[in-house]
Design an enzyme around this catalytic site. Structure first.
Site, PDB file in Angstrom:
ATOM      1  N   ASP A  29       2.446  -3.401   9.013  1.00  0.00           N
ATOM      2  CA  ASP A  29       2.458  -2.530   7.841  1.00  0.00           C
ATOM      3  C   ASP A  29       2.871  -3.314   6.607  1.00  0.00           C
ATOM      4  O   ASP A  29       3.441  -2.759   5.662  1.00  0.00           O
ATOM      5  CB  ASP A  29       3.418  -1.350   8.076  1.00  0.00           C
TER       6      ASP A  29
ATOM      7  N   LYS B  59      -1.726  -6.275   3.394  1.00  0.00           N
ATOM      8  CA  LYS B  59      -2.898  -6.017   4.242  1.00  0.00           C
ATOM      9  C   LYS B  59      -3.704  -7.278   4.531  1.00  0.00           C
ATOM     10  O   LYS B  59      -4.309  -7.397   5.586  1.00  0.00           O
ATOM     11  CB  LYS B  59      -3.776  -4.924   3.615  1.00  0.00           C
TER      12      LYS B  59
ATOM     13  N   ASP C 202      -1.202  -0.051  10.321  1.00  0.00           N
ATOM     14  CA  ASP C 202      -1.289   1.031   9.349  1.00  0.00           C
ATOM     15  C   ASP C 202      -2.327   0.677   8.281  1.00  0.00           C
ATOM     16  O   ASP C 202      -2.701  -0.488   8.113  1.00  0.00           O
ATOM     17  CB  ASP C 202       0.081   1.250   8.676  1.00  0.00           C
ATOM     18  N   ASN C 203      -2.825   1.694   7.576  1.00  0.00           N
ATOM     19  CA  ASN C 203      -3.672   1.517   6.387  1.00  0.00           C
ATOM     20  C   ASN C 203      -5.038   0.896   6.634  1.00  0.00           C
ATOM     21  O   ASN C 203      -5.559   0.174   5.766  1.00  0.00           O
ATOM     22  CB  ASN C 203      -2.931   0.690   5.319  1.00  0.00           C
TER      23      ASN C 203
ATOM     24  N   GLU D   6      -0.009   8.606   3.514  1.00  0.00           N
ATOM     25  CA  GLU D   6       1.303   9.257   3.501  1.00  0.00           C
ATOM     26  C   GLU D   6       1.464  10.148   2.260  1.00  0.00           C
ATOM     27  O   GLU D   6       1.176   9.744   1.155  1.00  0.00           O
ATOM     28  CB  GLU D   6       2.440   8.213   3.558  1.00  0.00           C
TER      29      GLU D   6
HETATM   30  C1  LIG Z   1       4.058 -11.735   4.791  1.00  0.00           C
HETATM   31  C2  LIG Z   1       5.234 -10.840   4.694  1.00  0.00           C
HETATM   32  N1  LIG Z   1       6.378 -11.158   5.300  1.00  0.00           N
HETATM   33  C3  LIG Z   1       7.434 -10.337   5.220  1.00  0.00           C
HETATM   34  N2  LIG Z   1       7.458  -9.166   4.526  1.00  0.00           N
HETATM   35  C4  LIG Z   1       6.313  -8.832   3.903  1.00  0.00           C
HETATM   36  C5  LIG Z   1       5.160  -9.632   3.961  1.00  0.00           C
HETATM   37  N3  LIG Z   1       4.192  -9.024   3.257  1.00  0.00           N
HETATM   38  C6  LIG Z   1       4.716  -7.881   2.755  1.00  0.00           C
HETATM   39  N4  LIG Z   1       5.995  -7.767   3.145  1.00  0.00           N
HETATM   40  C7  LIG Z   1       6.882  -6.645   2.860  1.00  0.00           C
HETATM   41  O1  LIG Z   1       6.300  -5.497   3.466  1.00  0.00           O
HETATM   42  C8  LIG Z   1       6.245  -4.428   2.525  1.00  0.00           C
HETATM   43  C9  LIG Z   1       4.847  -4.357   1.988  1.00  0.00           C
HETATM   44  C10 LIG Z   1       3.991  -3.484   2.446  1.00  0.00           C
HETATM   45  C11 LIG Z   1       2.598  -3.433   1.897  1.00  0.00           C
HETATM   46  N5  LIG Z   1       2.098  -2.076   2.061  1.00  0.00           N
HETATM   47  C12 LIG Z   1       1.205  -1.597   1.214  1.00  0.00           C
HETATM   48  O2  LIG Z   1       0.750  -2.277   0.307  1.00  0.00           O
HETATM   49  C13 LIG Z   1       0.814  -0.170   1.351  1.00  0.00           C
HETATM   50  C14 LIG Z   1       0.153   0.424   0.263  1.00  0.00           C
HETATM   51  C15 LIG Z   1      -0.215   1.767   0.316  1.00  0.00           C
HETATM   52  C16 LIG Z   1      -0.905   2.377  -0.822  1.00  0.00           C
HETATM   53  C17 LIG Z   1      -1.790   3.411  -0.649  1.00  0.00           C
HETATM   54  C18 LIG Z   1      -2.440   4.014  -1.738  1.00  0.00           C
HETATM   55  C19 LIG Z   1      -2.188   3.569  -3.020  1.00  0.00           C
HETATM   56  F1  LIG Z   1      -2.785   4.137  -4.070  1.00  0.00           F
HETATM   57  C20 LIG Z   1      -1.301   2.523  -3.212  1.00  0.00           C
HETATM   58  C21 LIG Z   1      -0.666   1.923  -2.124  1.00  0.00           C
HETATM   59  C22 LIG Z   1       0.068   2.534   1.458  1.00  0.00           C
HETATM   60  C23 LIG Z   1       0.730   1.935   2.540  1.00  0.00           C
HETATM   61  O3  LIG Z   1       1.021   2.638   3.662  1.00  0.00           O
HETATM   62  C24 LIG Z   1       1.096   0.586   2.503  1.00  0.00           C
HETATM   63  O4  LIG Z   1       1.717   0.051   3.591  1.00  0.00           O
HETATM   64  C25 LIG Z   1       7.196  -4.794   1.455  1.00  0.00           C
HETATM   65  C26 LIG Z   1       7.003  -6.310   1.386  1.00  0.00           C
HETATM   66  O5  LIG Z   1       8.107  -6.958   0.819  1.00  0.00           O
HETATM   67 MG   LIG Z   2       1.514   1.372   5.269  1.00  0.00          MG
END
Ligand SMILES: Cc1ncnc2c1ncn2[C@@H]1O[C@H](/C=C/CNC(=O)c2cc(-c3ccc(F)cc3)cc(O)c2O)C[C@H]1O
Ligand SMILES: [Mg+2]
Length: 214
Positions: free
Chosen positions: A141, A144, A169-170, A199
């Site tokens: 999650d 992406k 997810d997604n 969500e």
């Molecule tokens: C490589 C890596 N390593 C460790 N932590 C990592 C990582 N890449 C992201 N992360 C961490 O995970 C989290 C990121 C999650 C990314 N999830 C998303 O971008 C995401 C975006 C949406 C979304 C839907 C509709 C819209 F209009 C806008 C957005 C919905 C979701 O359920 C999501 O998970 C926070 C970040 O710091």
């Molecule tokens: Mg998600």
């Protein structure tokens, strides 16, 4: 400096949830994010799919990529058997303490270890530094475009075994096309698609289960 949305979510949980009650923590976050401020938690509808797959997997060792505020870590950890453990990887230093606090309010701090860093740096250390043999369940999650490369890393570091369950997810939105390309029409994976909704929204979304066949 005014607070972040994630800090406001923690404030709401800290004030409204019942300490030690994971369900009340989930309900509080879902209520806050559907009524006050949208946030990218897996949420209550897709959360039920996550629950179903975690119960099916009944994992001893689980991994989550992208802790964020800890909503899905609480969701997963509340279903784990006594001897089981969840490792959750998060690189944003602002989110880590918030997730830790939310997990603690849920009373699940002994079931979850948050590993601070990038998944691509931590995955190679899971066996050596965190004494992991293989993973029974993985929830993807995070960013992406990292689903596919990090899945390949899990394979390359021997972290998957026959029957390891990946849940992403997604798959609908924002989408993870490279991941789908990697696991579908791949003799090493058995995939199942779970249509759902984004969500706290009416927009369509989906999850994909990919069972590693060895
Ligand atoms: C490589 C890596 N390593 C460790 N932590 C990592 C990582 N890449 C992201 N992360 C961490 O995970 C989290 C990121 C999650 C990314 N999830 C998303 O971008 C995401 C975006 C949406 C979304 C839907 C509709 C819209 F209009 C806008 C957005 C919905 C979701 O359920 C999501 O998970 C926070 C970040 O710091
Ligand atoms: Mg998600």
């Amino acid at each position: 400096m005014d607070q972040s949305k994630e800090q406001r979510i923690l404030n709401s949980v800290s004030y409204n949830a019942i300490k030690g009650d994971a369900e009340s923590v989930l309900d509080c976050i879902d209520k806050y994010c559907s009524q006050k401020e949208w946030a990218m938690n897996v949420g209550d509808e897709k959360g039920l799919i996550l629950d179903k797959i975690v119960k099916e997997a009944d994992p001893t060792v689980a991994l989550e990529l992208g802790t964020y505020c800890g909503y899905s870590a609480v969701r997963i950890a509340r279903l784990l058997k006594p001897s089981a453990h969840l490792f959750s990887i998060e690189f944003n230093a602002e989110f880590v303490p918030i997730a830790k606090e939310i997990i603690e309010i849920a009373g699940l701090e002994d079931k979850v270890t948050i590993l601070e860093g990038h998944a691509q740096d931590i995955i190679p250390q899971l066996k050596t530094k965190y004494n992991v043999d293989t993973l029974d369940f993985v929830f993807l999650d995070h960013w992406k475009d990292r689903y596919a490369p990090d899945t390949i890393l899990l394979e390359q570091y021997g972290l998957l075994r026959k029957g390891s369950i990946l849940l992403a997810d997604n798959i609908g939105f924002p989408g993870a096309p490279d991941f789908l390309k990697h696991v579908r029409n791949n003799e090493h994976y058995e995939c199942t698609h779970y249509p759902s909704h984004l969500e706290y929204m009416k927009a369509p979304d989906a999850m994909e289960k990919a069972v590693y066949l060895g």
